[in-house]
Design an enzyme around this catalytic site. Structure first.
Site, PDB file in Angstrom:
ATOM      1  N   GLN A 145      25.578 106.036  16.863  1.00 48.67           N
ATOM      2  CA  GLN A 145      25.953 106.637  17.364  1.00 48.67           C
ATOM      3  C   GLN A 145      24.122 107.266  17.935  1.00 48.67           C
ATOM      4  O   GLN A 145      24.075 107.300  16.637  1.00 48.67           O
ATOM      5  CB  GLN A 145      26.623 108.046  17.835  1.00 48.67           C
ATOM      6  CG  GLN A 145      27.089 108.664  16.758  1.00 48.67           C
ATOM      7  CD  GLN A 145      27.990 109.384  16.823  1.00 48.67           C
ATOM      8  OE1 GLN A 145      28.877 109.950  17.845  1.00 48.67           O
ATOM      9  NE2 GLN A 145      28.651 110.108  15.861  1.00 48.67           N
ATOM     10  N   TYR A 174      35.547 126.666  21.761  1.00 43.73           N
ATOM     11  CA  TYR A 174      36.421 125.787  21.444  1.00 43.73           C
ATOM     12  C   TYR A 174      37.159 125.598  20.332  1.00 43.73           C
ATOM     13  O   TYR A 174      38.198 124.875  20.051  1.00 43.73           O
ATOM     14  CB  TYR A 174      34.918 124.952  21.932  1.00 43.73           C
ATOM     15  CG  TYR A 174      35.102 123.024  21.851  1.00 43.73           C
ATOM     16  CD1 TYR A 174      35.063 122.560  22.300  1.00 43.73           C
ATOM     17  CD2 TYR A 174      35.586 123.042  20.061  1.00 43.73           C
ATOM     18  CE1 TYR A 174      36.104 120.913  22.310  1.00 43.73           C
ATOM     19  CE2 TYR A 174      35.980 121.487  20.174  1.00 43.73           C
ATOM     20  CZ  TYR A 174      36.180 120.095  21.274  1.00 43.73           C
ATOM     21  OH  TYR A 174      36.211 119.048  20.220  1.00 43.73           O
ATOM     22  N   ASP A 198      30.446 118.174  12.996  1.00 36.81           N
ATOM     23  CA  ASP A 198      29.831 120.259  12.944  1.00 36.81           C
ATOM     24  C   ASP A 198      30.054 120.867  12.054  1.00 36.81           C
ATOM     25  O   ASP A 198      29.590 121.736  11.670  1.00 36.81           O
ATOM     26  CB  ASP A 198      30.064 120.424  15.053  1.00 36.81           C
ATOM     27  CG  ASP A 198      31.244 119.870  14.759  1.00 36.81           C
ATOM     28  OD1 ASP A 198      32.354 121.570  14.478  1.00 36.81           O
ATOM     29  OD2 ASP A 198      31.668 119.493  15.713  1.00 36.81           O
ATOM     30  N   GLU A 217      35.413 112.133   8.609  1.00 40.26           N
ATOM     31  CA  GLU A 217      33.896 111.864   9.448  1.00 40.26           C
ATOM     32  C   GLU A 217      32.862 110.438   9.186  1.00 40.26           C
ATOM     33  O   GLU A 217      32.865 110.210   8.159  1.00 40.26           O
ATOM     34  CB  GLU A 217      33.432 113.725   9.518  1.00 40.26           C
ATOM     35  CG  GLU A 217      31.561 113.236  10.021  1.00 40.26           C
ATOM     36  CD  GLU A 217      31.815 113.321  11.345  1.00 40.26           C
ATOM     37  OE1 GLU A 217      30.890 111.750  12.170  1.00 40.26           O
ATOM     38  OE2 GLU A 217      32.307 113.317  12.184  1.00 40.26           O
ATOM     39  N   ASP A 252      36.301 105.745   8.700  1.00 35.79           N
ATOM     40  CA  ASP A 252      36.626 105.805   9.381  1.00 35.79           C
ATOM     41  C   ASP A 252      37.671 105.850   9.483  1.00 35.79           C
ATOM     42  O   ASP A 252      38.554 105.762   8.728  1.00 35.79           O
ATOM     43  CB  ASP A 252      36.722 104.235  10.382  1.00 35.79           C
ATOM     44  CG  ASP A 252      36.946 103.840  11.379  1.00 35.79           C
ATOM     45  OD1 ASP A 252      37.460 104.307  11.842  1.00 35.79           O
ATOM     46  OD2 ASP A 252      36.717 102.447  11.523  1.00 35.79           O
ATOM     47  N   ASP A 273      39.180 115.459  16.726  1.00 34.54           N
ATOM     48  CA  ASP A 273      38.123 115.849  17.089  1.00 34.54           C
ATOM     49  C   ASP A 273      37.438 115.104  17.201  1.00 34.54           C
ATOM     50  O   ASP A 273      35.732 115.343  17.176  1.00 34.54           O
ATOM     51  CB  ASP A 273      37.931 117.735  16.417  1.00 34.54           C
ATOM     52  CG  ASP A 273      36.562 118.095  17.169  1.00 34.54           C
ATOM     53  OD1 ASP A 273      36.025 117.821  18.137  1.00 34.54           O
ATOM     54  OD2 ASP A 273      35.410 119.064  16.729  1.00 34.54           O
ATOM     55  N   GLU A 350      31.365 124.040  31.885  1.00 34.19           N
ATOM     56  CA  GLU A 350      33.103 123.943  32.656  1.00 34.19           C
ATOM     57  C   GLU A 350      34.146 124.690  31.348  1.00 34.19           C
ATOM     58  O   GLU A 350      34.519 125.236  31.031  1.00 34.19           O
ATOM     59  CB  GLU A 350      32.962 122.324  32.045  1.00 34.19           C
ATOM     60  CG  GLU A 350      32.512 121.759  32.385  1.00 34.19           C
ATOM     61  CD  GLU A 350      32.647 120.063  32.477  1.00 34.19           C
ATOM     62  OE1 GLU A 350      32.968 119.134  33.206  1.00 34.19           O
ATOM     63  OE2 GLU A 350      32.182 119.593  31.695  1.00 34.19           O
TER      64      GLU A 350
END
Length: 360
Positions: A145, A174, A198, A217, A252, A273, A350
């Site tokens: 990514q 969050y 994160d 992760e 993965d 997440d 939002e």
């Protein structure tokens, strides 16, 4: 180099004749040494462009259905006060010329286009948000990514993955929501975190002294960026892949979950997440929904009978997507129940939906 784009709109109660409106504006353009070119609109009102020697470019349009629009483009280094004076003069002059026919005047702040820092990012439901980003602090293209961390004066550093705002240093709401909103006791429990590069979830849950947290992760470069530039979120938890009561697997999650299912391993809590767009190295799923259902199914299989599965959902405005997600819950290999909570995530601007899922 960047451009500034100003807009000025006049909504009218009835269409106007450009012949009675435009001549009164031309002197203002000529004062700015803007050269006029009139374009043929095939009967759809009046359209002219004005070009200045200093790179200024103006589009004046008198639409046939009762709308007058002015677009002004210039270089970011141009004289802002002078441009404001021109727009003020145009607004004042048109207000006189269109007296009694105006239902609304709308002038927007300038859009800054082509700048070094991209300040405009979409919400989940497609609205455009302008952030107060002032610098890029991290940028990498991993095997999976695009990774950016941008600094916001208001929200702190913000992690953006593949153009999607993921988390800001201000977004503790969050993290708290996705771990149960303060209603869970993780002490002595087995916890599995899917994604979470994160480090925010790991840093919060480890405070409660669980028996073991396993975080899976896929992208080491996300971890690297966040441990350097998101320390208000992760603290020092990402400095080492193993620590007191936790381990981070840079893998993965799909094959890891499959192995846990095969080995009969279970967890008291599974926290999903993962990013919104699947980046599994096992591209066997034909759609995002199939991938999400696969993750759900595998996660429920490794969930202790009395355990809970936490995940983010979507913006409250994305009702169709939320309904489709809830449909997937009825298609799992075992029946589940769920509840949801709506939380305001500061940097998202939002309201966001979070799910708690359990085995029936």
């Amino acid at each position: 180099m960047a451009l500034r784009h100003y807009t000025l709109d006049f909504n009218l109660s009835a269409a106007v004749d450009s012949a009675s409106t435009v001549p009164g504006l031309l002197s203002l353009f000529h004062e700015q040494e803007l050269t006029e070119t009139v374009h043929d609109t095939n009967g759809h009102g009046y359209l002219a462009t004005f070009v200045g020697k200093n790179g200024r470019f103006v589009i004046l349009r008198v639409h046939s259905h009762g709308l007058v629009t002015i677009d002004l483009q210039c270089y970011a280094e141009d004289n802002i006060a002078q441009l404001d004076n021109l727009l003020n003069a145009l607004e004042k002059k048109l207000t006189v010329l269109l007296n009694g026919n105006i239902t609304r005047i709308k002038r927007l702040p300038a859009l800054v286009r082509g700048g070094e820092i991209d300040r405009y990012w979409p919400t989940a439901d497609g609205r455009l948000i302008e952030y107060d980003f002032d610098r890029l602090v991290y940028e990498e293209e991993s095997a999976y990514q695009s990774i950016k961390i941008l600094h916001s004066k208001q929200f702190g550093n913000i992690l953006i993955l593949n153009g999607d705002v993921n988390l800001a240093e201000s977004d503790l709401a969050y993290t708290q929501a996705i771990i149960g909103g303060g209603k869970e006791n993780y002490a002595g429990k087995e916890v599995l975190i899917l994604g979470g590069g994160d480090g925010g979830i790991l840093a919060e849950v480890v405070k409660q002294k669980p028996k073991m947290i396993t975080m899976v992760e896929i992208d080491q470069k996300v971890i690297d960026g966040c441990k350097m530039h998101m320390r208000k979120t992760c603290g020092n938890i990402l400095d080492n892949l193993t620590g007191d009561g936790y381990q981070i697997l840079v893998e993965d999650c799909v094959p890891v979950l499959k192995k846990y299912v095969q080995d009969g391993r279970t967890f008291d809590y599974v926290i999903n997440d993962l990013t919104a767009v699947p980046i599994s190295t096992e591209p066997e799923e034909d759609s995002t929904w199939e991938f999400l259902r696969l993750i759900l199914d595998l996660s429920i299989k490794v969930l202790h009978p009395s355990g809970k599965y936490f995940t983010q959902g979507n913006s409250v405005n994305m009702t169709e997507a939320l309904n489709l997600y809830e449909e997937q819950l009825g298609r799992l290999s075992c029946p589940v129940g769920f509840s949801k909570e709506v939380v305001c995530v500061p940097s998202y601007l939002e309201l966001w939906v979070f799910y708690t899922i359990w085995k029936k």
